[in-house]
Design a protein around this motif. Sequence first.
Motif, PDB file in Angstrom:
ATOM      1  N   THR A 318      40.343  18.441  27.302  1.00 31.98           N
ATOM      2  CA  THR A 318      41.262  19.516  26.913  1.00 31.98           C
ATOM      3  C   THR A 318      42.095  20.032  28.089  1.00 31.98           C
ATOM      4  OG1 THR A 318      39.363  20.976  27.171  1.00 31.98           O
ATOM      5  CG2 THR A 318      39.948  20.371  24.911  1.00 31.98           C
ATOM      6  N   ALA A 319      41.690  19.678  29.326  1.00 30.73           N
ATOM      7  CA  ALA A 319      42.455  20.120  30.507  1.00 30.73           C
ATOM      8  C   ALA A 319      43.527  19.097  30.892  1.00 30.73           C
ATOM      9  CB  ALA A 319      41.501  20.354  31.682  1.00 30.73           C
ATOM     10  N   ILE A 320      43.817  18.149  30.010  1.00 31.66           N
ATOM     11  CA  ILE A 320      44.661  16.999  30.360  1.00 31.66           C
ATOM     12  C   ILE A 320      46.008  17.399  30.970  1.00 31.66           C
ATOM     13  CG2 ILE A 320      45.524  16.752  27.964  1.00 31.66           C
ATOM     14  CD1 ILE A 320      45.572  13.680  28.505  1.00 31.66           C
ATOM     15  N   ASN A 321      46.645  18.438  30.432  1.00 33.22           N
ATOM     16  CA  ASN A 321      47.982  18.768  30.960  1.00 33.22           C
ATOM     17  C   ASN A 321      47.890  19.335  32.376  1.00 33.22           C
ATOM     18  OD1 ASN A 321      49.676  17.878  28.782  1.00 33.22           O
ATOM     19  ND2 ASN A 321      48.752  19.532  27.571  1.00 33.22           N
ATOM     20  N   ASP A 322      46.849  20.126  32.646  1.00 33.80           N
ATOM     21  CA  ASP A 322      46.648  20.626  34.014  1.00 33.80           C
ATOM     22  C   ASP A 322      46.332  19.475  34.968  1.00 33.80           C
ATOM     23  OD1 ASP A 322      47.020  23.177  33.130  1.00 33.80           O
ATOM     24  OD2 ASP A 322      44.861  23.567  32.823  1.00 33.80           O
ATOM     25  N   VAL A 323      45.582  18.502  34.485  1.00 31.65           N
ATOM     26  CA  VAL A 323      45.203  17.371  35.338  1.00 31.65           C
ATOM     27  C   VAL A 323      46.447  16.543  35.694  1.00 31.65           C
ATOM     28  CG1 VAL A 323      43.866  15.228  35.411  1.00 31.65           C
ATOM     29  CG2 VAL A 323      42.838  17.306  34.473  1.00 31.65           C
ATOM     30  N   PHE A 324      47.316  16.317  34.717  1.00 31.56           N
ATOM     31  CA  PHE A 324      48.558  15.576  35.008  1.00 31.56           C
ATOM     32  C   PHE A 324      49.439  16.350  35.987  1.00 31.56           C
ATOM     33  CE2 PHE A 324      49.233  11.530  32.830  1.00 31.56           C
ATOM     34  CZ  PHE A 324      48.014  11.426  32.181  1.00 31.56           C
ATOM     35  N   ASP A 325      49.408  17.668  35.864  1.00 24.39           N
ATOM     36  CA  ASP A 325      50.167  18.501  36.790  1.00 24.39           C
ATOM     37  C   ASP A 325      49.611  18.348  38.213  1.00 24.39           C
ATOM     38  OD1 ASP A 325      52.118  20.550  37.279  1.00 24.39           O
ATOM     39  OD2 ASP A 325      50.401  21.894  37.628  1.00 24.39           O
ATOM     40  N   ARG A 326      48.275  18.364  38.311  1.00 23.47           N
ATOM     41  CA  ARG A 326      47.614  18.162  39.618  1.00 23.47           C
ATOM     42  C   ARG A 326      47.982  16.813  40.219  1.00 23.47           C
ATOM     43  NH1 ARG A 326      43.552  20.616  42.098  1.00 23.47           N
ATOM     44  NH2 ARG A 326      42.336  18.936  42.987  1.00 23.47           N
ATOM     45  N   LEU A 327      47.982  15.785  39.368  1.00 26.63           N
ATOM     46  CA  LEU A 327      48.301  14.435  39.853  1.00 26.63           C
ATOM     47  C   LEU A 327      49.746  14.388  40.351  1.00 26.63           C
ATOM     48  CD1 LEU A 327      47.289  11.484  40.132  1.00 26.63           C
ATOM     49  CD2 LEU A 327      48.231  11.045  37.857  1.00 26.63           C
ATOM     50  N   GLU A 328      50.631  15.005  39.583  1.00 22.68           N
ATOM     51  CA  GLU A 328      52.050  14.993  39.948  1.00 22.68           C
ATOM     52  C   GLU A 328      52.278  15.696  41.278  1.00 22.68           C
ATOM     53  OE1 GLU A 328      54.591  16.382  36.780  1.00 22.68           O
ATOM     54  OE2 GLU A 328      56.234  15.193  37.596  1.00 22.68           O
ATOM     55  N   ARG A 329      51.487  16.751  41.526  1.00 20.49           N
ATOM     56  CA  ARG A 329      51.660  17.499  42.780  1.00 20.49           C
ATOM     57  C   ARG A 329      50.859  16.895  43.932  1.00 20.49           C
ATOM     58  NH1 ARG A 329      50.683  23.280  42.520  1.00 20.49           N
ATOM     59  NH2 ARG A 329      49.277  23.049  40.758  1.00 20.49           N
ATOM     60  N   GLY A 330      50.213  15.745  43.707  1.00 19.89           N
ATOM     61  CA  GLY A 330      49.484  15.050  44.780  1.00 19.89           C
ATOM     62  C   GLY A 330      48.186  15.736  45.162  1.00 19.89           C
ATOM     63  N   LEU A 331      47.614  16.522  44.236  1.00 20.70           N
ATOM     64  CA  LEU A 331      46.427  17.311  44.587  1.00 20.70           C
ATOM     65  C   LEU A 331      45.106  16.623  44.257  1.00 20.70           C
ATOM     66  CD1 LEU A 331      47.684  20.832  43.406  1.00 20.70           C
ATOM     67  CD2 LEU A 331      47.637  19.872  45.729  1.00 20.70           C
ATOM     68  N   VAL A 332      45.158  15.510  43.524  1.00 23.38           N
ATOM     69  CA  VAL A 332      43.905  14.825  43.154  1.00 23.38           C
ATOM     70  C   VAL A 332      43.406  14.015  44.350  1.00 23.38           C
ATOM     71  CG1 VAL A 332      42.855  13.111  41.627  1.00 23.38           C
ATOM     72  CG2 VAL A 332      44.571  14.699  40.718  1.00 23.38           C
ATOM     73  N   ALA A 333      42.148  14.252  44.722  1.00 27.98           N
ATOM     74  CA  ALA A 333      41.546  13.450  45.798  1.00 27.98           C
ATOM     75  C   ALA A 333      40.806  12.299  45.133  1.00 27.98           C
ATOM     76  CB  ALA A 333      40.592  14.303  46.616  1.00 27.98           C
ATOM     77  N   GLY A 334      41.369  11.097  45.207  1.00 24.32           N
ATOM     78  CA  GLY A 334      40.762   9.956  44.508  1.00 24.32           C
ATOM     79  C   GLY A 334      41.284   9.901  43.090  1.00 24.32           C
TER      80      GLY A 334
END
Length: 340
Positions: A318-334
């Motif tokens: 259910t957090a998918i849109n926030d996760v895509f936002d994180r990915l777009e901003r380069g915030l995902v580690a791994g």
Amino acid sequence: MKAARLHTQGADFIIEDLPRPRPGPGEVLIKIAGAGVCHSDLHIKRGDVPAIRLPQTLGHENAGWIEEFGPGADSHGFEIGDAVVVFGGWGCGNCRFCLGGREQLCDTFLWGGIGPAGGYAEYLVVPSVRVLVPTGGVDPVMAATLTDAALTPYSAVTKTLSRLVPGSSALSIGVGGLGQYGIQFLKLLTPARVIAVDTDPAKRELALTLGADVVIDPRSDDAEQQIKELTGGQGADAVIDFVGVDSTMALGAASVGKQGIFVLVGLAGGSVPYSFFGVAQEASLTTSNWGSRNELAEVLALAQRGVLVSHVEEYPLTAINDVFDRLERGLVAGRAVLIP
Ligand code: NAD
Ligand code: ZN
């Protein structure tokens, strides 16, 4: 079942209640344990790559448990409840690429999560047990990332092996979901010195913990010069570009040495001139498209031996849109993995 579907490129995913799918003849229903969030899905969501048929449930990096066999399916020793990863590069099964074991190169392009529905959902239908590989005790959430974030770099690294002899150097550009594994495969499968490149200092730090010998900031004025010096003036014997914008391709093409190989993995749409005097003598240039079912089994074998480190961030579906936002901003580690 709960599923996150994309209705329009450029818009957010919508969480919906869909009927739980029934596996048809020969098919298998998988209960999803985790679905990795690949930057390719971000390209699709943003409309950077050609449109796919919408609305669609994306998610091509999947692992879970066998829930149900379709009528008439030969289970080939698999049983209900078995933990499996899903090879996602589904093809027709009958052309020369499929029969040669490179199903991901089939013209039909029936990739789960890009053609048919994917794993950003509670359940996924796969075409056959032939696309399943037992996790063999690897945690199913982590195992999801192996089906693309690890499989794609594994296949890319296998294309460089003949060049990476003792004393050689490899340049790995981009230390994201894929790059984290790319560095590890270079260290596990070759004796090359590994130079990792990322614009983000945190990712460069991560690269060092994963075994990179040296890291370089591509925005520093002398990045190209540093690579030349690190390779004794010869250039890198292999370059793998996990980003694929104009600037990374320019750096890669300028850094690849004589008879070296430049492997393009990133889908960001960049290009680079390739001309006789523009690149080192006899340097090869190739793309690398996902990996094969057999290569996925090889990746699993490495994971089962406990030699792969996976940086994974877990989130509810259910957090998918926030996760895509994180990915777009380069915030995902791994890699981020969505759990339904
Ligand atoms: P990601 O977002 O997890 O990682 C990208 C990394 O690149 C980040 O660490 C970011 O800081 C770094 N980066 C961005 N711009 C950079 C630059 N100019 N120079 C150096 N580093 C830079 O992405 P991912 O999921 O690892 O995917 C990487 C690319 O590979 C995407 O384009 C994706 O679509 C593509 N991909 C290709 C295949 C294939 O089969 N060819 C398979 C999967 C993914
Ligand atoms: Zn992918």
